[in-house]
Enzyme design. Structure first.
Site, PDB file in Angstrom:
ATOM      1  N   LYS A 152       0.877  -1.160   0.000  1.00 26.52           N
ATOM      2  CA  LYS A 152       0.000   0.000   0.000  1.00 26.52           C
ATOM      3  C   LYS A 152       0.920   1.218   0.000  1.00 26.52           C
ATOM      4  O   LYS A 152       1.981   1.183   0.652  1.00 26.52           O
ATOM      5  CB  LYS A 152      -0.838  -0.053   1.287  1.00 26.52           C
ATOM      6  CG  LYS A 152      -1.908   1.010   1.418  1.00 26.52           C
ATOM      7  CD  LYS A 152      -2.712   0.768   2.711  1.00 26.52           C
ATOM      8  CE  LYS A 152      -3.867   1.735   2.842  1.00 26.52           C
ATOM      9  NZ  LYS A 152      -4.710   1.407   4.015  1.00 26.52           N
ATOM     10  N   SER A 204      -9.471   1.214   2.684  1.00 30.13           N
ATOM     11  CA  SER A 204      -8.586   2.065   1.916  1.00 30.13           C
ATOM     12  C   SER A 204      -7.515   1.305   1.147  1.00 30.13           C
ATOM     13  O   SER A 204      -6.948   1.854   0.209  1.00 30.13           O
ATOM     14  CB  SER A 204      -7.917   3.083   2.843  1.00 30.13           C
ATOM     15  OG  SER A 204      -7.121   2.441   3.809  1.00 30.13           O
ATOM     16  N   SER A 221      -9.693  -1.198   6.661  1.00 27.53           N
ATOM     17  CA  SER A 221      -9.009  -0.906   5.398  1.00 27.53           C
ATOM     18  C   SER A 221      -8.344  -2.087   4.715  1.00 27.53           C
ATOM     19  O   SER A 221      -8.029  -2.009   3.525  1.00 27.53           O
ATOM     20  CB  SER A 221      -7.975   0.199   5.618  1.00 27.53           C
ATOM     21  OG  SER A 221      -8.630   1.436   5.736  1.00 27.53           O
TER      22      SER A 221
END
EC number: 6.3.5.7
Lengths: 480, 103, 474
Positions: free
Chosen positions: C77, C152, C176
């Protein structure tokens, strides 16, 4: 004027001299860094994703300082974030301590000289050393309460410059994250002299603990008095004084004398305003050391709202009583105890004890001398008082001269003055007889030859005499 | 959806200033209701009786996590590396427009 | 495809020289070139020649004692610092921010010999559940490109689902990892708070943030967690709790001694019927494996969003204070509207006069949550819950209605304030072919138990083996 009582509290910041910074392993030596921004890492630069880990030594030292200042050490403590924006604050928050500091409710006893509500100082000032010595005997001691002692991190340093006609601010983060202890007093101080006495004593304790250079010039000790003046008469000392509804904080002061001057300036300023029926504005002022005045700093428009909350990156601190006891046992003998011991053990006058213990190096040196005296034959020749006198009255370079060397010098000097009076008289007569021309010259008014005669006597006595004494004796003899 | 909580322009302005978030007047207007929505949502918590409940600030269960006072040369950045991502530098310093000299 | 294989299978194949890291990289880049333009999962794709060079080295270095992750292509990420590579948190505020150091998790994977191929799109700063709060354009769902990938950690989930990388590291503050895992039919673990070092992971809400694995299977997540978990002196909140051999322990479970609790509050109003059905069917499946299923009640869960949307914004308002554009990046005017709202709500909740009513109240609520979970775990060993209240939303829907974005987290926000681990894994599809996930929640540091239950489930189901038609077509 005597109707007014100055109400003074102090906030003092002290940078700890740990090897590394408070929350990262960067070198803690901002003052000696040869270049800006060379002692930094992701943590103290506030890079994205970096996390703090607290320096154990800095925490222990802060607790020790708290203990030395008679504080309670709560068994629970934590770090909080103080949120505000300023270019020298890389994270947008300072890691500090809010409602649960490492140490609380302490006190420091200062040799107060101020009796009641006045600004004048009664004390003993030695004109030669310009050193303020409180009326000795520690009789009029005064207790200044310490609200709290907490640990936080220092900010970076801002410099201001004009480059190519443009005004800019430069930031150096070498100082960012240096462990910083804040000491806050209650508003128990009622004169500038007391403030100075408090600061000197605090400085002394910090130096004794060996936790900071505490050098004001370098900014490793920073002083911020907050001052107000109460219109109420302080009838009896010890009675509660009504606190005024304003206070003025003065920043940017880098010496004890300037603190005193700034306080005096402020107190007088407030009194003038109060006399006119006005109330001084609550504000932060700066100190202009060249002009000897304080000046108003722009009052920040938005009120401070630091949005403190416990720092989620740092687990809290919880102490066992034994940990605190252990830290307490590591505290060296502090000046107050040392003074009493010097007086009792070495039969020194308190004034001497106070002055000898002013810094730990001198006190230690003194005791090394005593140790040498005891272990050598000089024992009977040199007394503790002799050593104290030498150390206090002659400029002894304690780094260059070893205690052994000093004791030898004292002993020798003492022997000089203990020349047998009979022998002295005999030598004197011989010298006068052998130097009749000089004697005649002297009597004719050429008094300069006196030193020649003194020299002759000293030569005969192989230097083991006090020249001044010989001089006096010669003059006496020649007059008759 | 109509929210119960509304913020005045002054509220939004004050919060934006505290948060150091530059907002235009138009954005401020929008935020008056948007912030209200969120506060409505969280206000649900006011139903819960928390009298005498200790707050929890973290769940590590740990205490006294410290580092020894040692210099960590390996993690330190040389000056050039420290300044690398800055827009403005001068003589080894980070640079910002002149700010009022508060201290 | 080689990338259909599990990590254990890939490691074995590499060791036996059936294929090479270079082969894996070639396959990944081929898929990326074909599929990524349709889903926009990457923020930074490492240049193929650079990656191939490393793959060649790995192939040459491989020994029988190499880590199972050795030579495997992985993704991060874009919230993890990677020295010399852009780390943007999907925000223009960090434009030009080339990391000056390595996140611990990245360093551990490098040390194991894994190969980074990209930094993934996400909701900026972790602020979002649909991956539309990004300055790098939304990530699209590989199962339906008119829908969001979730957030996310959306870029990670979409890329793993689309076989662009073997595994990824996500970050979970309130769902997330789990939310996009569910919406992309992959497996993701929100670890126990402190299990994996957060050092170098851009903070959203420090006391909630967790670093965890995302992969195709439970087994893969177990192998990755073994590598990335453990003590880090640079993170004071990191746990000294020993790291068990998760992979080896996968089968060490007695299903009849394990009680799985279903909190009834999670299966009532607001839950999409297809998700409800799939989760209940999964519970039946587990029951048929011998697990004991029990309905329980956790009324406090109702207040999850309220607690979460006070504490997380409060912490984020402080964590994002450092982005002033002086030392790196651009100024604060570049924060997106969603991020501004969160910063401002947090600022408000911490401000003078509101602290007690909001921030403190939420932290007290958090204590009650901890008690609620403690109580639940006296009645069962593992909790089974849905991950999201509905399948992936259409692109743009959550942006038009910011509240929608907040509500997606309803089932995933209650674990982070407590710190407990939660494993999200595929458990079905909607009639229209959208993935459905469920989550298994355990006590602190029971990742091993969650893996065991999840692994047992994946042994008898094949949801996790399905992949988007998009790559079949490619």
């Amino acid at each position: 004027m005597n109707n007014y009582v100055p109400i003074i509290g102090l906030e003092i910041h002290v940078e700890l001299k740990t090897k590394s910074k408070m929350f990262c392993g960067c070198k803690n030596d901002p003052f000696h860094a040869p270049k800006p921004n060379m002692y930094t890492c992701p943590v103290c630069l506030g890079l994205p994703g970096a996390l703090p880990v607290a320096n154990k030594k800095a925490i222990e030292w802060t607790i020790k300082l708290g203990l030395a200042l008679g504080c309670e050490i709560p068994l629970f403590s934590k770090f909080d974030r103080k949120n505000y924006f300023y270019p020298d604050l890389p994270k947008g928050y300072q890691i500090s301590q809010y409602d649960q500091p490492l140490a609380v409710n302490g006190f420091l006893v200062i040799p107060s000289v101020v009796e009641e509500s006045n600004l004048s100082v009664s004390g003993v000032r030695d004109p030669s050393t310009r050193r303020f010595t409180p009326s000795v005997g520690m009789t009029n001691k005064k207790r200044i309460r310490i609200t709290r002692v907490h640990l936080e991190e220092d900010t970076g340093k801002l410099l201001h410059a004009t480059v190519q006609g443009k005004k800019i601010s430069l930031i150096d983060f070498n100082r960012s994250g240096v462990p910083l202890v804040e000491i806050v007093t209650e508003p128990d101080i009622h004169s500038s002299e007391e403030a100075k006495a408090f600061l000197k004593k605090l400085h002394q304790i910090v130096r004794y603990l060996d936790i900071s250079d505490a050098e004001m010039e370098k900014g490793s000790m920073r002083l911020e008095p907050n001052i107000s003046v109460s219109g109420r008469r302080l009838a009896v000392s010890g009675k509660r004084i009504e606190l005024p509804n304003y206070k003025v904080e003065v920043k940017n002061i880098n010496s004890f004398n300037f603190v005193k001057k700034a306080i005096d300036f402020e107190v007088n300023r407030h009194i003038e305003l109060l006399d006119r029926g006005e109330t001084p504005i609550q504000e932060t002022r700066g100190w202009d050391e060249k002009k000897g005045v304080t000046y108003s700093q722009r009052i920040k428009e938005e009120a401070h709202d630091y949005r403190y909350f416990p720092d989620p990156d740092l687990p809290p601190m919880r102490w066992e009583k034994s940990q605190i006891t252990n830290l307490k046992s590591q505290i060296p003998e502090l000046p107050d105890e040392k003074i009493i011991r010097f007086v009792n053990t070495y039969q020194l006058p308190e004034v001497d004890a106070i002055r000898l213990t002013e810094n730990k190096e001198l006190a230690d040196y003194f005791e090394k001398c005593i140790k040498y005296q005891v272990s050598s034959i000089k024992k009977n020749e040199v007394s503790a008082k002799d050593t104290a006198n030498w150390l206090l009255n002659k400029k002894i370079h304690i780094v260059k001269i070893s205690p052994e060397e000093l004791i030898k010098q004292i002993a020798q000097a003492k022997r000089k003055v203990t020349v047998d009076p009979g022998l002295l008289q005999q030598v004197l007569q011989e010298v006068l007889l052998q130097n009749s021309k000089a004697v005649a010259d002297y009597k004719a008014g050429k008094t300069g030859v006196l030193m020649f005669l003194v020299g002759q006597c000293m030569k005969e006595l192989k230097g083991k005499a006090d020249a001044q004494e010989i001089c006096a004796k010669l003059e006496e003899t020649l007059k008759t | 959806m109509k929210n119960k909580t509304t913020f005045s322009a002054a509220d939004v302005h004050h919060i934006a200033q505290l948060a150091n978030i530059p907002v235009t007047e138009a954005e401020e207007k929008k935020l008056e209701t948007e912030l209200g929505f969120i506060i409505d949502l969280v206000n649900q918590l006011q139903e819960v009786d928390t009298t005498g409940v200790e707050p929890t600030h973290q769940v590590t269960g740990q205490i006294n996590v410290f580092r020894e006072d040692e210099v960590d040369e390996e993690r330190m950045l040389v000056q050039e590396e420290a300044l690398r991502n800055a827009k403005n530098t001068h003589d080894g310093y980070f640079v910002v427009d002149a700010i009022f000299e508060e201290e | 495809m080689l990338l259909d294989k599990t990590i254990a299978e890939l490691a074995k194949g590499l060791r036996n020289k059936e294929f090479t890291s270079v082969d894996l990289i070639e396959e990944c880049y081929q898929t990326i070139n074909q599929v990524n333009p349709k889903i926009n999962a990457f923020i930074t794709l490492i240049k193929k020649p650079d990656v191939l060079k490393i793959a060649l080295q790995r192939d040459a270095q491989r020994t029988s004692s190499s880590s199972p992750l050795h030579g495997l292509p992985f993704i991060l990420k874009d919230t993890y610092n990677t020295k010399g590579i852009l780390t943007s948190a999907a925000s223009h505020v960090l434009n030009g921010h080339i990391s000056q150091y390595n996140a611990t998790v990245y360093q551990k994977l490098l040390d194991a010999g894994a190969i980074l191929i990209g930094k993934m799109n996400m909701d900026a700063w972790g602020h979002g559940a649909t991956n539309e709060n990004t300055d790098y354009k939304p990530v699209k769902n590989p199962y339906d490109t008119s829908r969001v990938a979730g957030g996310s950690s959306g870029g990670n989930a979409a890329a793993i689902a689309a076989r662009m990388a073997v595994f990824g590291i996500g970050e979970d503050t309130g769902g997330s990892i789990r939310n996009p895992a569910s919406w992309n039919n992959i497996t993701g673990l929100k670890v126990t708070y402190g299990r994996v070092s957060r050092y170098g992971c851009i903070a959203y809400a420090s006391s909630f943030d967790t670093v965890g694995p995302m992969g195709k299977t439970v087994e893969d997540c177990a192998l990755v967690l073994e590598t990335i978990a453990g003590k880090d002196p640079y993170d004071a909140t990191n746990s000294p709790h020993p790291v068990p051999p998760y992979f080896e322990e996968l089968l060490n479970i007695s299903s009849k001694d394990t009680v799985i609790g279903l909190p009834k509050e999670c299966f009532s109003e607001g839950l999409d019927l297809e998700i409800k059905k799939s989760t209940e069917v999964a519970a039946k499946e587990l029951e048929s494996l011998g697990f004991r299923i029990k309905e329980i009640s956790m009324p406090m869960l109702t207040y999850g969003l309220a607690v979460y949307y006070l504490i997380a914004p409060s912490e984020t308002s402080s964590n994002l204070g450092r982005y002033d554009g002086i030392r790196y990046g651009l100024g604060r005017e570049y924060f997106t509207p969603e991020t501004r709202r969160r910063i401002m709500v947090g600022t408000y909740a911490l401000s003078a006069g509101y602290y007690d009513a909001y921030y403190k109240k939420a932290q007290q609520g958090r204590t009650l949550f901890i008690k609620e979970y403690e109580k639940a775990f006296t009645q069962c060993d593992v909790l089974l819950m849905p991950v999201t209240p509905h399948p992936p939303t259409r692109l743009g829907k959550a942006v038009d209605d910011p509240m929608q974005n907040l509500l997606i987290d309803v089932y995933t926000v209650t674990q982070n304030p407590v710190g407990v681990p939660s494993l999200a894994l595929p458990c079905g599809f909607t009639a229209t072919g959208l993935p459905i996930g469920m989550q298994l929640v355990g006590k602190m540091f029971t990742e091993s138990l969650l893996f065991q239950v999840g692994h047992a489930y994946q042994q008898v189901t094949d949801w996790h083996k399905r992949k988007p038609n998009l790559i079949e077509a490619a």
